[in-house]
Design a protein around this motif. Structure first.
Motif, PDB file in Angstrom:
ATOM      1  N   GLU A   1     -17.355  -6.251 -69.438  1.00  0.00           N
ATOM      2  CA  GLU A   1     -17.030  -5.203 -68.681  1.00  0.00           C
ATOM      3  C   GLU A   1     -17.236  -6.400 -66.642  1.00  0.00           C
ATOM      4  O   GLU A   1     -16.823  -7.539 -66.888  1.00  0.00           O
ATOM      5  CB  GLU A   1     -18.087  -4.729 -68.213  1.00  0.00           C
ATOM      6  CG  GLU A   1     -19.375  -4.770 -67.743  1.00  0.00           C
ATOM      7  CD  GLU A   1     -19.461  -5.381 -66.472  1.00  0.00           C
ATOM      8  OE1 GLU A   1     -18.819  -4.172 -65.056  1.00  0.00           O
ATOM      9  OE2 GLU A   1     -20.058  -5.792 -65.835  1.00  0.00           O
ATOM     10  N   GLN A   7      -9.236  -3.399 -69.389  1.00  0.00           N
ATOM     11  CA  GLN A   7     -10.184  -2.450 -68.464  1.00  0.00           C
ATOM     12  C   GLN A   7      -8.910  -2.816 -66.891  1.00  0.00           C
ATOM     13  O   GLN A   7      -9.195  -3.538 -66.604  1.00  0.00           O
ATOM     14  CB  GLN A   7     -11.569  -3.029 -68.711  1.00  0.00           C
ATOM     15  CG  GLN A   7     -12.108  -2.234 -68.460  1.00  0.00           C
ATOM     16  CD  GLN A   7     -13.514  -2.050 -68.278  1.00  0.00           C
ATOM     17  OE1 GLN A   7     -13.950  -3.067 -67.009  1.00  0.00           O
ATOM     18  NE2 GLN A   7     -14.298  -1.582 -69.377  1.00  0.00           N
ATOM     19  N   CYS A  41     -12.719   7.439 -68.681  1.00  0.00           N
ATOM     20  CA  CYS A  41     -13.382   6.653 -67.719  1.00  0.00           C
ATOM     21  C   CYS A  41     -13.807   7.129 -67.042  1.00  0.00           C
ATOM     22  O   CYS A  41     -14.474   8.097 -67.302  1.00  0.00           O
ATOM     23  CB  CYS A  41     -11.336   6.764 -66.956  1.00  0.00           C
ATOM     24  SG  CYS A  41     -12.416   6.312 -64.767  1.00  0.00           S
ATOM     25  N   SER A  72     -10.303   1.757 -69.766  1.00  0.00           N
ATOM     26  CA  SER A  72      -9.352   1.459 -71.313  1.00  0.00           C
ATOM     27  C   SER A  72      -7.767   1.696 -71.456  1.00  0.00           C
ATOM     28  O   SER A  72      -8.263   2.717 -71.089  1.00  0.00           O
ATOM     29  CB  SER A  72     -10.512   0.917 -72.924  1.00  0.00           C
ATOM     30  OG  SER A  72      -9.288   0.969 -73.855  1.00  0.00           O
TER      31      SER A  72
END
Length: 423
Positions: free
Chosen positions: A81, A127, A284, A309
């Motif tokens: 992330e 992302q 989201c 994404s």
């Protein structure tokens, strides 16, 4: 023996990649309107960054991280992330010392999680995320939420639902934590091993369990909203008030729990309500993380952000049948007849491209008819035909492929003529 693409990854081919470029441009342009600046961080980081930053009770750290040792024996991980990396950079580069605060950043790039591939979910996914660091004002929470919704709406999505919750401050979280432990502990043996491990470490994560979501104790679990102290409750009320003033529609869901350990106060998700989108509706997610900067070695600094994404976004666009305004053709295709004209066509093609005009020509020595077919396949707006006669007369025959109209244009003014047609 052919080499196959790794499971959980994909090739984004010409014809499809233009959608990605358009989405990234829309998101980037809107971020800049909100005064967020781009940051780019490494694809791999120290494993400890994610263990400390994301949380060692999360599925990401326990089950999904791609970890490896380099030749120096250091434990590294492909980033799962973006927030932890951005905060690490914020601390390491002392961005907290800049005069303009809060520090408002956005990023885009590949992330990696070892999970079961399914529709819209990959082991390598792209992302797009936003982080605002340095402000405890509830208005920045509302700004971040409105920015996230704004990106989706700018791209044409309409069947959206913004769900928000408050996880409270430290005191509220502690009171709620104790209530959750007391609620689940007598029957924790009926839950999966992950939930049993989380009971003492982070009982809030039990509420996010996919295996035991239908257990009767889930429905009766204590609500965080009942444990918000006066300060936390006032904060949450202000966030809601700001969203209402901006005409951002939302729903409060006290069961909403984000999957990362660093969240407090505002947490939110944006979901697709499009028919046929699938069982997993979240597009989201994000929230406030007031303790993360200190956890990674920086000064006490509040923050809030979100990430989504692009694969999931594209799936939502397809579910709502949203056609992005993408022209994949060329502005001008040059058809040349004869060796001298072919040579001159190379020069014309270069001049068009230098003027910023998307252009193409034949490179396979095809006949004129085949060159026109190639122009059609390239979805050319105009075709410029040059042969020996045109060269002798210093002219180019230009055909408008939409109307079929043709006109002769002086070679010296050809590029300007095409440019004027494209305005």
């Amino acid at each position: 023996m052919s080499i196959q693409i790794p499971r959980g990854t994909q090739d984004i081919l010409p014809g499809e990649v233009e959608k990605w470029q358009y989405i990234e441009k829309v998101a980037t342009d809107l971020c800049r309107a909100y005064q967020y600046n781009e940051i780019r961080t490494p694809i791999f980081e120290s494993s400890e960054l994610f263990t400390r930053g994301v949380g060692d009770t999360t599925d990401i750290v326990q089950k999904e991280m791609y970890m490896f040792e380099d030749r120096g024996g250091r434990s590294l991980a492909l980033r799962p992330e973006g927030t932890a990396s951005v905060v690490r950079s914020f601390v390491g580069n002392k961005l907290f010392g800049n005069a303009n605060q809060p520090t408002k950043l956005f990023y885009t790039g590949p992330m990696f999680r070892y999970e079961r591939p399914q529709a819209g979910r990959y082991r390598q996914f792209v992302q797009f995320g936003v982080e605002a660091l340095g402000s405890e004002d509830p208005a920045i929470d509302a700004e971040v939420l409105s920015l996230a919704m704004g990106i989706y709406k700018k791209l044409g999505l309409r069947k959206l639902k913004l769900v928000i919750n408050s996880l409270g401050d430290g005191g509220s979280r502690q009171a709620h934590r104790e209530a959750l432990i007391n609620h689940f502990k007598p029957r924790i043996g009926e839950f999966c091993s992950d939930c049993q491990n989380r009971l003492e470490k982070n009982p809030l994560r039990i509420l996010d369990c996919k295996k035991d979501r239908d257990h009767e104790l889930m429905a009766t679990a204590p609500s965080i909203l009942d444990y918000l102290n006066e300060e936390s409750n006032a904060y949450f009320e202000k966030v809601q008030s700001y969203l209402t003033s901006m005409d951002v529609e939302f729903v409060v869901d006290p069961t909403l729990v984000r999957g990362l350990d660093y969240y407090n106060h505002t947490a939110f998700e944006i979901m697709s309500e499009a028919e046929g989108f699938g069982a997993i509706t979240t597009l989201c997610g994000g929230g406030r993380y007031n303790g993360l900067v200190q956890e990674i070695g920086g000064p006490e600094t509040p923050g809030i952000g979100f990430a989504f994404s692009i694969e999931r976004l594209i799936a939502a666009l397809e579910a709502e049948k949203v056609a992005l305004p993408i022209h994949q053709g060329v502005d001008c295709y040059i058809v040349a007849m004869g060796e001298e004209a072919k040579a001159y066509g190379v020069k014309l093609l270069h001049q068009l491209r230098e003027a910023g005009i998307s252009s193409e020509k034949d490179y396979l020595d095809r006949k004129v008819k085949a060159q026109f077919k190639s122009a059609d396949r390239h979805q050319a707006k105009y075709v410029a035909v040059i042969g020996e006669n045109e060269l002798q007369e210093n002219k180019v025959n230009v055909k408008d492929m939409a109307t079929g109209e043709q006109e002769e244009v002086a070679i010296d003014s050809f590029v300007d003529h095409i440019k004027s047609k494209l305005v």
